[in-house]
Design a protein around this motif. Sequence first.
Motif, PDB file in Angstrom:
ATOM      1  N   TRP A  51      -5.071 -10.742  46.497  1.00 57.55           N
ATOM      2  CA  TRP A  51      -4.367 -11.930  45.999  1.00 57.55           C
ATOM      3  C   TRP A  51      -3.895 -12.806  47.148  1.00 57.55           C
ATOM      4  O   TRP A  51      -3.255 -12.330  48.090  1.00 57.55           O
ATOM      5  N   ASP A  79     -11.712 -10.029  42.801  1.00 56.81           N
ATOM      6  CA  ASP A  79     -12.078  -8.644  42.558  1.00 56.81           C
ATOM      7  C   ASP A  79     -13.332  -8.335  43.368  1.00 56.81           C
ATOM      8  O   ASP A  79     -14.419  -8.838  43.065  1.00 56.81           O
ATOM      9  N   THR A  86      -9.850 -15.557  39.934  1.00 56.62           N
ATOM     10  CA  THR A  86      -9.044 -16.365  39.028  1.00 56.62           C
ATOM     11  C   THR A  86      -7.969 -17.093  39.809  1.00 56.62           C
ATOM     12  O   THR A  86      -7.569 -16.671  40.900  1.00 56.62           O
ATOM     13  N   THR A 259     -12.181 -17.966  36.651  1.00 54.46           N
ATOM     14  CA  THR A 259     -11.349 -18.454  35.544  1.00 54.46           C
ATOM     15  C   THR A 259     -10.055 -19.023  36.123  1.00 54.46           C
ATOM     16  O   THR A 259      -9.696 -18.732  37.272  1.00 54.46           O
ATOM     17  N   SER A 260      -9.363 -19.833  35.325  1.00 59.79           N
ATOM     18  CA  SER A 260      -8.110 -20.410  35.812  1.00 59.79           C
ATOM     19  C   SER A 260      -7.217 -20.796  34.641  1.00 59.79           C
ATOM     20  O   SER A 260      -7.694 -21.152  33.566  1.00 59.79           O
ATOM     21  N   GLU A 289      -2.925  -9.680  32.659  1.00 55.15           N
ATOM     22  CA  GLU A 289      -4.332  -9.780  32.287  1.00 55.15           C
ATOM     23  C   GLU A 289      -5.239  -9.815  33.502  1.00 55.15           C
ATOM     24  O   GLU A 289      -6.345  -9.273  33.485  1.00 55.15           O
ATOM     25  N   ALA A 290      -4.769 -10.451  34.578  1.00 54.44           N
ATOM     26  CA  ALA A 290      -5.619 -10.640  35.752  1.00 54.44           C
ATOM     27  C   ALA A 290      -5.436  -9.577  36.822  1.00 54.44           C
ATOM     28  O   ALA A 290      -6.261  -9.462  37.732  1.00 54.44           O
ATOM     29  N   ALA A 294      -8.958  -9.617  38.204  1.00 55.06           N
ATOM     30  CA  ALA A 294      -9.000 -11.040  38.544  1.00 55.06           C
ATOM     31  C   ALA A 294      -9.736 -11.859  37.486  1.00 55.06           C
ATOM     32  O   ALA A 294     -10.509 -12.760  37.799  1.00 55.06           O
ATOM     33  N   THR A 295      -9.453 -11.552  36.218  1.00 59.04           N
ATOM     34  CA  THR A 295     -10.095 -12.256  35.108  1.00 59.04           C
ATOM     35  C   THR A 295      -9.062 -12.567  34.041  1.00 59.04           C
ATOM     36  O   THR A 295      -8.253 -11.718  33.681  1.00 59.04           O
ATOM     37  N   ILE A 296      -9.102 -13.806  33.534  1.00 59.62           N
ATOM     38  CA  ILE A 296      -8.242 -14.227  32.446  1.00 59.62           C
ATOM     39  C   ILE A 296      -9.140 -14.643  31.285  1.00 59.62           C
ATOM     40  O   ILE A 296      -9.980 -15.528  31.427  1.00 59.62           O
TER      41      ILE A 296
END
Length: 299
Positions: A51, A79, A86, A259-260, A289-290, A294-296
Amino acid sequence: MRRRILRTATIGLVLAIAALVVPDSAVKSTEVALVKVDRANGVDLTPDVVWILAVGSDARPGEDMTRSRGDALQLVGMDTRTGAATAIGVPRDSWVPIPGHGYDKINASLYFGGPQLLGQTVGNLVGIQPDYVFISRFKFFQAMIKDIGGIEVDNPVAFDDTYLKPQGFPQGKIHLGGYDAMAFSRIRHNLLRGDFDRSANQQRVLRGIQAKVRARADVPGFIEKGVLSVMAHLSTNLPPAELFRLAQAMAQVEPRKITSCVVQGGIGNIGGASVVLPYVDMARRLGNEARNDATIEHC
């Protein structure tokens, strides 16, 4: 093949922190900083999620950008197992508790305690403590955009600004040069949802930078020039080996897996100042969730 692998790792460094390709003469070392957060141990990049808190500093010439008020705040996760990434946008005027300083706008934590305190404050809101904090001045940002030939973004709604862009930005796919990319990222007053739409526009600019750098990555000397320039101007507390491992992690990001989302909130007035009252439950949901991949899935 070996050369290709090294170049790919370098590309990732440019992509993920989104401001690392500038002419040698364009900036000084004080224009960009990459700081490892104290709480982060040695980073095992396989298979962990890494991160980075990316910050645009509004420091004036001569001011320390690491002790000013952050203007743009994007918590970016990668990830290394899947190539997913994300970005969680945090409005700069979010009214939150700052450790040791009571309640204030979240960007004030950079002024109070530098990158370490800003990282802790954003981490407390989202529930994910960043491993690194990346800070750049807007002059550096403009020089980078110019050097890569500008970027393309998909602008959902036409908008303008009396001071930064009186002629405005039209709706649709548009080309942004250095100044326009800065203005597109900073304007908020004439946006329907103010700080929230501005944060979303910052994410659109990051995507545009990523797309352009990837498109030019195979141009002879393009990446090498960028990395040499970065190393000459980068202020960091990371050793070279860790920088290289971080570059390897960033190189694995796949555009189709990005994603963002932007943390939403209400609008309030505290002490005569307009502030964002962030939906903490939403911020924590996005973080939960992330956190592991690292995904939303949805905002």
